[in-house]
Design a protein around this motif. Sequence first.
Motif, PDB file in Angstrom:
ATOM      1  N   UNK A  54      41.895   8.104  91.076  1.00 57.81           N
ATOM      2  CA  UNK A  54      40.814   7.249  90.590  1.00 57.81           C
ATOM      3  C   UNK A  54      40.916   6.992  89.089  1.00 57.81           C
ATOM      4  N   UNK A  55      42.117   7.243  88.538  1.00 57.07           N
ATOM      5  CA  UNK A  55      42.325   7.012  87.109  1.00 57.07           C
ATOM      6  C   UNK A  55      43.815   6.945  86.835  1.00 57.07           C
ATOM      7  N   UNK A  56      44.134   6.394  85.684  1.00 60.24           N
ATOM      8  CA  UNK A  56      45.513   6.372  85.220  1.00 60.24           C
ATOM      9  C   UNK A  56      45.515   6.570  83.710  1.00 60.24           C
ATOM     10  N   UNK A  57      46.660   6.978  83.181  1.00 61.70           N
ATOM     11  CA  UNK A  57      46.736   7.347  81.766  1.00 61.70           C
ATOM     12  C   UNK A  57      47.980   6.736  81.129  1.00 61.70           C
ATOM     13  N   UNK A  58      47.796   5.600  80.495  1.00 62.77           N
ATOM     14  CA  UNK A  58      48.895   4.915  79.819  1.00 62.77           C
ATOM     15  C   UNK A  58      48.771   5.188  78.328  1.00 62.77           C
ATOM     16  N   UNK A  59      49.899   5.395  77.671  1.00 60.96           N
ATOM     17  CA  UNK A  59      49.826   5.635  76.229  1.00 60.96           C
ATOM     18  C   UNK A  59      49.459   4.331  75.508  1.00 60.96           C
ATOM     19  N   UNK A  60      48.658   4.481  74.461  1.00 62.74           N
ATOM     20  CA  UNK A  60      48.356   3.303  73.655  1.00 62.74           C
ATOM     21  C   UNK A  60      49.641   2.790  73.024  1.00 62.74           C
ATOM     22  N   UNK A  98      41.825   8.769  74.297  1.00 59.44           N
ATOM     23  CA  UNK A  98      41.772  10.214  74.076  1.00 59.44           C
ATOM     24  C   UNK A  98      43.149  10.704  73.617  1.00 59.44           C
ATOM     25  N   UNK A  99      43.168  11.575  72.622  1.00 61.05           N
ATOM     26  CA  UNK A  99      44.443  12.173  72.203  1.00 61.05           C
ATOM     27  C   UNK A  99      45.012  13.005  73.357  1.00 61.05           C
ATOM     28  N   UNK A 100      46.335  12.993  73.494  1.00 64.04           N
ATOM     29  CA  UNK A 100      46.987  13.742  74.573  1.00 64.04           C
ATOM     30  C   UNK A 100      46.489  15.180  74.615  1.00 64.04           C
ATOM     31  N   UNK A 101      46.403  15.821  73.458  1.00 58.60           N
ATOM     32  CA  UNK A 101      46.006  17.236  73.414  1.00 58.60           C
ATOM     33  C   UNK A 101      44.509  17.458  73.635  1.00 58.60           C
ATOM     34  N   UNK A 138      61.548   6.527  69.657  1.00 61.25           N
ATOM     35  CA  UNK A 138      60.267   7.067  69.196  1.00 61.25           C
ATOM     36  C   UNK A 138      60.103   8.452  69.805  1.00 61.25           C
ATOM     37  N   UNK A 139      59.287   9.271  69.163  1.00 62.69           N
ATOM     38  CA  UNK A 139      59.083  10.623  69.652  1.00 62.69           C
ATOM     39  C   UNK A 139      57.624  10.856  70.008  1.00 62.69           C
ATOM     40  N   UNK A 140      57.445  11.593  71.078  1.00 67.92           N
ATOM     41  CA  UNK A 140      56.118  11.974  71.537  1.00 67.92           C
ATOM     42  C   UNK A 140      55.427  12.827  70.484  1.00 67.92           C
ATOM     43  N   UNK A 141      54.118  12.666  70.399  1.00 63.62           N
ATOM     44  CA  UNK A 141      53.291  13.450  69.484  1.00 63.62           C
ATOM     45  C   UNK A 141      52.051  13.885  70.268  1.00 63.62           C
ATOM     46  N   UNK A 142      51.690  15.148  70.183  1.00 62.37           N
ATOM     47  CA  UNK A 142      50.523  15.685  70.911  1.00 62.37           C
ATOM     48  C   UNK A 142      49.216  14.957  70.570  1.00 62.37           C
ATOM     49  N   UNK A 143      49.186  14.296  69.407  1.00 65.65           N
ATOM     50  CA  UNK A 143      47.994  13.560  68.991  1.00 65.65           C
ATOM     51  C   UNK A 143      48.017  12.098  69.435  1.00 65.65           C
ATOM     52  N   UNK A 144      49.061  11.726  70.149  1.00 61.17           N
ATOM     53  CA  UNK A 144      49.208  10.354  70.624  1.00 61.17           C
ATOM     54  C   UNK A 144      47.993   9.971  71.478  1.00 61.17           C
ATOM     55  N   UNK A 145      47.507   8.756  71.273  1.00 60.76           N
ATOM     56  CA  UNK A 145      46.318   8.305  72.005  1.00 60.76           C
ATOM     57  C   UNK A 145      46.721   7.828  73.402  1.00 60.76           C
ATOM     58  N   UNK A 146      45.976   8.313  74.384  1.00 63.28           N
ATOM     59  CA  UNK A 146      46.168   7.950  75.779  1.00 63.28           C
ATOM     60  C   UNK A 146      44.983   7.087  76.197  1.00 63.28           C
ATOM     61  N   UNK A 147      45.280   5.980  76.850  1.00 62.89           N
ATOM     62  CA  UNK A 147      44.235   5.100  77.360  1.00 62.89           C
ATOM     63  C   UNK A 147      43.912   5.579  78.774  1.00 62.89           C
ATOM     64  N   UNK A 148      42.798   6.255  78.891  1.00 63.94           N
ATOM     65  CA  UNK A 148      42.365   6.839  80.169  1.00 63.94           C
ATOM     66  C   UNK A 148      41.505   5.805  80.891  1.00 63.94           C
ATOM     67  N   UNK A 149      42.101   5.206  81.903  1.00 61.74           N
ATOM     68  CA  UNK A 149      41.441   4.129  82.634  1.00 61.74           C
ATOM     69  C   UNK A 149      40.934   4.659  83.975  1.00 61.74           C
TER      70      UNK A 149
END
Length: 158
Positions: A54-60, A98-101, A138-149
């Motif tokens: 019921x949700x998906x999480x794409x990185x901004x 939301x930040x990944x972490x 590019x490199x992943x960062x724990x503070x990366x924003x995730x678009x929680x839909x």
Amino acid sequence: MNTNTKSDIQKFWNRFLSSNPDYSTKTIPPHYYFCDNKKDADECADLVVKDIKKATATSRWWFNQHKECLPKVDDLAIVTDWIGNPKAIIETTKVEHVAFNKITAEFAEIEGEGDKSLEYWKKVHLAYYEREMESYNDEFDENMIIVCEHFRRIYSEV
């Protein structure tokens, strides 16, 4: 990709409209699959059909990189399997950045994949985000924003 995809998508949409006339003023929404491989895409489509996912999480980052519009409440989409067969129509009900972490166990459960735990969610999504960023150096960062839909399944034929 299924050679009949465009026709199949249109027929699927038409069947939805015939049983849901309140949506008749809407244009056919975009269609896509979740994930980056057949096994996961097909499994996620099945989870949507079963009303588990019921949700998906794409990185901004992804939205910015591909110059795509961010999702918004009331957006519609047709979820397909890996080869493009339409499986369900979803409607966005809530969007959070939301930040990944800072992703919660509650969100991991709503996303409905694997054992639905936060530990599982972080493991598979970290690997996914790293794969999608790798070809851009590019490199992943724990503070990366995730678009929680968050979404609700409004139609499937199973």
